[in-house]
Design a protein around this motif. Structure first.
Motif, short mmCIF file in Angstrom:
data_model
loop_
_atom_site.label_atom_id
_atom_site.label_comp_id
_atom_site.label_asym_id
_atom_site.label_seq_id
_atom_site.Cartn_x
_atom_site.Cartn_y
_atom_site.Cartn_z
N LEU A 116 2.65 -10.93 49.51
CA LEU A 116 2.04 -9.91 49.57
C LEU A 116 0.62 -9.76 50.04
CD1 LEU A 116 3.81 -8.84 46.00
CD2 LEU A 116 4.26 -7.70 48.15
N VAL A 117 0.31 -8.59 50.41
CA VAL A 117 -1.40 -8.66 50.72
C VAL A 117 -1.84 -7.77 49.55
CG1 VAL A 117 -2.75 -8.06 52.37
CG2 VAL A 117 -0.58 -8.56 53.21
N GLU A 118 -2.25 -8.42 48.56
CA GLU A 118 -2.64 -7.54 47.36
C GLU A 118 -4.00 -8.55 46.74
OE1 GLU A 118 0.40 -7.08 44.61
OE2 GLU A 118 1.49 -5.53 45.68
N PRO A 119 -4.90 -7.75 46.08
CA PRO A 119 -6.10 -8.33 45.66
C PRO A 119 -5.84 -9.41 44.86
CG PRO A 119 -6.27 -5.93 45.45
CD PRO A 119 -4.71 -6.32 45.84
N PRO A 120 -6.65 -10.39 44.74
CA PRO A 120 -6.62 -11.47 43.93
C PRO A 120 -6.31 -11.25 42.52
CG PRO A 120 -8.86 -11.51 44.60
CD PRO A 120 -8.07 -10.39 45.40
N SER A 121 -5.85 -11.96 41.80
CA SER A 121 -5.63 -11.62 40.30
C SER A 121 -6.58 -12.30 39.38
CB SER A 121 -4.10 -12.25 40.04
OG SER A 121 -4.12 -13.60 39.73
N ASP A 142 -12.00 0.81 40.92
CA ASP A 142 -11.57 1.29 42.30
C ASP A 142 -11.23 0.07 42.94
OD1 ASP A 142 -12.16 3.86 41.72
OD2 ASP A 142 -14.03 4.01 43.23
N LEU A 143 -11.74 -0.92 42.67
CA LEU A 143 -11.29 -2.50 43.42
C LEU A 143 -10.18 -2.77 42.67
CD1 LEU A 143 -12.37 -3.81 45.96
CD2 LEU A 143 -13.92 -4.99 44.36
N PHE A 144 -10.01 -3.19 41.53
CA PHE A 144 -9.17 -3.97 41.08
C PHE A 144 -8.58 -3.29 39.70
CE2 PHE A 144 -12.59 -7.07 42.05
CZ PHE A 144 -12.02 -7.87 42.86
N GLY A 145 -8.50 -2.01 39.61
CA GLY A 145 -8.04 -1.26 38.79
C GLY A 145 -8.14 -1.59 37.32
N ILE A 146 -9.26 -2.13 36.78
CA ILE A 146 -9.26 -2.23 35.43
C ILE A 146 -10.74 -1.60 34.80
CG2 ILE A 146 -8.18 -4.58 35.39
CD1 ILE A 146 -11.23 -5.58 35.38
N TRP A 147 -10.68 -1.63 33.49
CA TRP A 147 -11.94 -0.98 33.01
C TRP A 147 -12.40 -2.39 31.98
CZ3 TRP A 147 -7.96 2.74 32.11
CH2 TRP A 147 -8.20 3.96 32.77
N ILE A 148 -13.73 -2.43 32.11
CA ILE A 148 -14.05 -3.30 31.18
C ILE A 148 -14.67 -2.60 29.79
CG2 ILE A 148 -15.68 -5.22 30.61
CD1 ILE A 148 -13.96 -6.06 32.85
N VAL A 149 -14.19 -2.92 28.71
CA VAL A 149 -14.53 -2.21 27.64
C VAL A 149 -15.34 -3.12 26.39
CG1 VAL A 149 -13.68 -0.67 25.62
CG2 VAL A 149 -12.52 -0.65 27.89
N HIS A 150 -16.44 -2.77 26.18
CA HIS A 150 -16.99 -3.38 24.97
C HIS A 150 -17.10 -2.45 23.66
CE1 HIS A 150 -21.01 -5.37 23.50
NE2 HIS A 150 -19.81 -5.83 22.87
N GLU A 221 -14.46 -13.56 33.46
CA GLU A 221 -13.57 -13.72 34.43
C GLU A 221 -12.36 -13.05 33.73
OE1 GLU A 221 -11.85 -17.38 37.14
OE2 GLU A 221 -11.17 -17.37 35.28
N VAL A 222 -11.73 -12.21 34.76
CA VAL A 222 -10.64 -11.38 34.50
C VAL A 222 -9.47 -12.11 35.16
CG1 VAL A 222 -9.38 -9.06 34.77
CG2 VAL A 222 -11.68 -9.19 34.36
N ASP A 223 -8.48 -12.06 34.52
CA ASP A 223 -7.00 -12.72 35.28
C ASP A 223 -6.13 -11.64 34.87
OD1 ASP A 223 -4.87 -13.89 36.00
OD2 ASP A 223 -5.09 -15.73 34.33
N LYS A 224 -5.70 -11.01 35.79
CA LYS A 224 -4.81 -9.88 36.09
C LYS A 224 -3.56 -10.37 35.89
CE LYS A 224 -4.94 -5.69 37.98
NZ LYS A 224 -4.93 -4.82 39.14
N SER A 225 -3.01 -11.74 35.97
CA SER A 225 -1.88 -12.10 35.93
C SER A 225 -1.27 -12.12 34.50
CB SER A 225 -1.53 -13.53 36.65
OG SER A 225 -2.30 -14.40 36.02
#
Lengths: 245, 257, 452
Positions: A116-121, A142-150, A221-225
């Motif tokens: 798959l051609v998808e962004p890195p996880s 926009d780039l990775f589809g996540i929010w960082i919430v504090h 470091e985010v790990d979307k997997s």
């Protein structure tokens, strides 16, 4: 209809066949029967569908499990059952069925791409100090589809976590409304608190967290997997958030 | 001898049209039997069976719209490349640069109309009870054609690759995530688990199969393009042939028994 | 002073002028027809032709048209526009509850008063009313925005066509029913000679094709196909809508979980449609319009098509705005409109409100079957209700209201019919429950993605 139309337009041709006397055909002589056919043919062996399926499934199961367990004995047993209990006719049908089934499954598998051609996880999102208390960062949405919430609103603990920007109802991308302090999905109006917990609209469960840790160089470091669901009790997992001290 | 007569007497003309013009009763019958395109029809029908107030002409219009969509669709394919890089710009070019880019408008409005006329055809067939024996099976084929029409329209919706397109498809295809057992957020999906290894994940479920990826992207565009231009039209053409054939074989257009 | 969103502009007034002119011409022809057909009514002690009322109406239309075509130089002070009181009334009536209730009531009225509604004069009046409604509403900015969106135009057309054909079918059905009652042959059997397909059918097909081609080309020239910004996976437009013909399904998503609204119910619709010829045991009404010979079939199908499909599409297209909130047809689509959507599950209502105790939760770290048992206990009420709905109701139906059906259809066909009916009824039931007691899910097991 056609014939009637023809008769009207080509009236000068007389219909000869209809005028002639009907000819009576002489009776056909009795068909000679070869002597071998007079003997009664053996009744064909008919097995019920249930029997056939049982036999086919048993032998196939023996064969497959034999292959999986690499036991030639079991595979041999499968072959033996197949050839002794199946009539040739049924064996043929069962083979066709099996081949069709395998071909269908194979085609279905073909439709699942392996690459798959998808962004890195896994990706770095900068130091924890970039994210002040009780804010939601749209920086990586926009780039990775996540929010960082504090925030310190989830069970009173001071946490940074990454929320997946996918509505748990139908996968639209919600928006963070700063004035109303909630995530609001434009598709069907689901609303989520800053903690990610759903409180209005059709969403059946809270937003999902993805993996977040402090990497060796001190950056987040985010790990979307990895994904963590609140209703499964997975938000207590230390990999789902970073404690701020 | 006029030129018209000369042409009609020539060997070429006669090899194509084997009978005189359908001006008298006999040749009006013959033309229905010898012309490939006309032979879909019977030679004669009941007056009330072709009355507009009875049939609403909706089935015929649907078929005609299918032809329009095929022709304009083939023409559009000459100017359209189904990749993320080109798709949107090609549509823009069709709108702004291409002479008679109106082809795209005709294709889109024809598609909308076709959905409506299929519904109305179905509505008419129901209200006249025309699905009753002996036409039950043809009704079933008709329902399949309805589904395929909607799928054709749905797959075509993505191709312009604008915001309208991808979000409509995202919303529409996200439901596949929730397919029982086969979608990774569907009930029962967690049961399909072999030795702690989930068989159904976001990379192996029904939606993944449809989109060719975890979200609407390059793979989806290509997949929908093939479905829209080749796969579904072929099936539709086959089913239309069966549908028409069954209309004739099941006793022609429905009439009071 | 200029408004930012002017209700009326010179172009709109001019366009409406042409629309009224068209209506004037249509009604001028109607005056001729009325003069030939309708006869006189007695008023003020003398006979007045009914046509004179139509002539009066047509004359008013003509004057309105002239007013539009000549008076467009000062749009701000143009007087002919939809009164605000009517706008407010329509806005108020487009709440989902009233909308659904009104469409259902309208449906019942159409069935009940069909003999009154199917006369040509009534049909003409209805057509004129709907045209007037549309033209008057066009003077409102927000209404115009939503109705003239290129992809929505076919829906407006569809409403008129569906309305016309429903009227036509009832017209024919009522006539046939009357003939049957009087012992005459039905209309489809009269004057039913065989004719040759060339020219009778082939020519009308040809004319139809030419007209349609011209129509599509004209439509393509007048209205440009929509093209928005290039696709972006991160920016969800607000609202995000499925293609318009799936908006009925998208509307169901408000009331059902995706697996029901997106997979199970559509499959049931398709299976149900395919099953129709096999469960309809009524031999009558084959090949002609009728209502009295098959009322159950026609009412069921029309209920599914008109209020549950077409009306839902209208609702989803025209009345759902940002955040999937409800907006009246003359209401501005305000992104920040607040609407409380705090719904409760049946289990929460049962345990917290009725039993006055917390939801049963499995002890932490318990085995999976203990957790599963607790979930079943938590949702027991909902599960029982669902099971009763699906398995207890069909026998009850067979024994009571559908008794004669059950006897004629046999067990299997009746069960198929009963289940299809129950699934179809589940949508309005769930809607009513949502509105009445804010019910979210009857069974809610998010742990296994199983919500009903």
């Amino acid at each position: 209809m056609v014939r009637a139309a023809r008769k009207v337009t080509s009236g000068e041709v007389p219909a000869k066949a209809e005028a002639a006397e009907p000819v009576v055909a002489p009776p056909m002589p009795a068909k000679p029967v070869p002597s071998s056919a007079k003997k009664k043919a053996p009744e064909p062996v008919r097995r019920s569908l249930g029997t056939i399926i049982t036999v086919a499934v048993t032998s196939l199961a023996c064969f497959v499990f034999g292959g999986l367990l690499s036991s030639p004995l079991l595979m041999g047993l499968g072959v033996l059952i197949w050839f002794t209990l199946m009539s040739p006719f049924m064996a043929a049908w069962a083979s066709i069925g099996a081949v069709t089934g395998i071909a269908t499954l194979g085609t279905a598998r073909f439709m699942f791409p392996n690459v798959l051609v998808e962004p890195p996880s896994k990706f770095k999102v900068g130091p924890a100090s970039d994210y002040p208390l009780n804010t939601v960062s749209n920086k990586w949405k926009d780039l990775f589809g996540i929010w960082i919430v504090h925030t310190d609103q989830y069970e009173g603990k001071n946490l940074i976590y990454a929320l997946s920007a996918v509505c748990t109802h139908l996968g639209c991308t919600p928006n963070w409304l700063d004035g109303e302090q909630k995530f609001k999905c434009p598709c069907h109006g689901s609303g989520f608190y800053i903690t990610g917990v759903n409180f209005e609209g059709p969403a059946p469960r809270p937003l999902e967290r993805v993996g977040l840790r402090i990497a060796e160089d001190g950056l987040l470091e985010v790990d979307k997997s990895l994904k963590f669901q609140e209703e499964m009790g997975q938000w207590t997992d230390p990999a789902s958030c970073v404690d701020v001290v | 001898m006029s030129i018209g007569d000369y042409i009609r007497e020539s060997q070429v003309w006669k090899s194509i049209f084997r009978h005189p013009a359908p001006v008298d009763r006999r040749n009006r019958v013959v033309v229905m039997l010898t012309n490939f395109f006309l032979h879909l029809h019977p030679v004669s029908v009941k007056q009330q069976g072709i009355a507009l107030s009875y049939t609403w002409c909706m089935g015929g219009i649907t078929f005609f719209l299918f032809l329009v969509e095929t022709i304009t669709g083939v023409l559009l394919m000459f100017y359209y490349r189904p990749t993320l890089q080109f798709a949107f710009n090609d549509i823009l070019a069709l709108r702004d640069v291409t002479t008679l880019g109106i082809m795209r408008e005709i294709h889109r409005w024809g598609a909308h109309s076709m959905v409506i006329t299929v519904w109305l055809h179905m509505y008419r067939v129901f209200l006249t009870g025309s699905y009753k024996p002996p036409r039950e099976f043809n009704w079933v084929i008709g329902v399949l054609l309805l589904v395929l029409t909607l799928l054709l329209s749905f797959t075509g919706y993505l191709l312009p690759w604008d915001q309208l397109a991808i979000w409509a498809i995202t919303v529409g295809s996200n439901m596949a995530r929730a397919t029982p057992f086969l979608g990774y957020e569907g009930p029962g999906a967690l049961l399909l688990n072999v030795g702690g290894f989930d068989l159904i994940t976001s990379g192996s479920d029904a939606r993944f199969l449809l989109l060719g990826g975890r979200f609407v992207g390059e793979g989806t565009l290509n997949r929908f393009y093939i479905l829209h231009c080749v796969a579904i039209p072929l099936v539709v053409a086959l089913l239309i042939a069966i549908h028409f054939w069954r209309v004739r074989k099941d006793g022609g257009i429905s009439q009071p028994l | 002073m200029l408004e930012h969103h002017p209700d009326l502009t010179a172009a709109v007034i001019y366009g409406l002028g042409w629309a009224y002119l068209l209506m004037f011409v249509m009604n001028a022809f109607w005056v001729k027809r009325s003069y030939d057909v309708d006869g006189n009514c007695h008023m003020f002690g003398q006979a007045i032709p009914m046509a004179s009322f139509w002539a009066l109406y047509a004359a008013v239309l003509g004057m309105v048209s002239i007013a539009h075509l000549t008076g467009s130089d000062n749009p701000q002070s143009f007087l002919i526009r939809m009164p605000d009181a009517i706008k407010d009334a329509f806005n108020a009536a487009s709440d989902p509850r009233t909308f659904f209730a009104l469409s259902t009531i309208g449906f019942i009225v159409v069935i009940w008063a069909r003999e009154f509604l199917v006369t040509p004069t009534m049909g003409w009046i209805l057509l004129n009313l709907s045209c007037l409604y549309l033209t008057l509403s066009m003077t409102d900015y927000d209404f115009r925005q939503i109705v003239t969106k290129p992809d929505n135009v076919p829906i407006v057309g569809m409403l008129f066509i569906v309305g016309f054909f429903t009227w036509l079918s009832f017209n024919r059905a009522v006539e046939n029913d009357r003939r049957v009652a009087a012992g005459q042959p039905i209309r489809e059997r009269e004057k039913n000679e065989k004719v040759l397909v060339w020219p009778d059918l082939v020519y009308s097909e040809l004319i139809c094709m030419v007209a349609l081609t011209a129509f599509l080309i004209a439509w393509g020239i007048v209205l440009q196909a929509p093209l928005e910004e290039p696709a972006s996976g991160a920016k969800t437009p607000n609202p995000s809508k499925a293609p318009w013909y799936f908006l009925g399904l998208q509307e169901m998503l408000v009331y059902f979980d995706p697996w029901m609204a997106g997979v199970v119910l559509p499959s049931m619709i398709l299976v149900g449609l395919m099953a129709i010829p096999y469960i309809d045991f009524n031999k009558l009404g084959n090949g002609y319009y009728t209502f009295k010979e098959r009322p159950f079939a026609i009412i069921t199908f029309m209920f599914g098509f008109l209020p549950l499909w077409v009306a839902m599409i209208v609702l989803g297209t025209f009345l759902r705005g940002p955040n999937w909130n409800f907006f009246g047809p003359y209401e501005y689509w305000d992104v920040h409109k607040l609407e409380l959507l705090n719904n409760v599950n049946l289990s929460e209502w049962f345990w917290l409100d009725v039993m006055q105790r917390p939801l049963p939760v499995a002890p932490a770290n318990s085995e999976w079957y203990v957790q599963f048992g607790y979930i079943l206990l938590r949702e027991s009420v909902g599960i029982l209700v669902t099971l009763a709905y699906l398995f207890l109701l069909p026998p009850v139906m067979a024994a009571t209201i559908f008794r004669s059906f059950f006897q004629k259809m046999g067990f299997i066909r009746f069960m198929v019919l009963a289940n299809l009916m129950l699934f179809m009824a589940s949508l309005p039931l769930k809607m009513v429950l949502r509105w009445a007691i804010n019910l979210k899910y009857i069974v809610s097991i998010p742990e296994y993605f199983l919500n009903l």
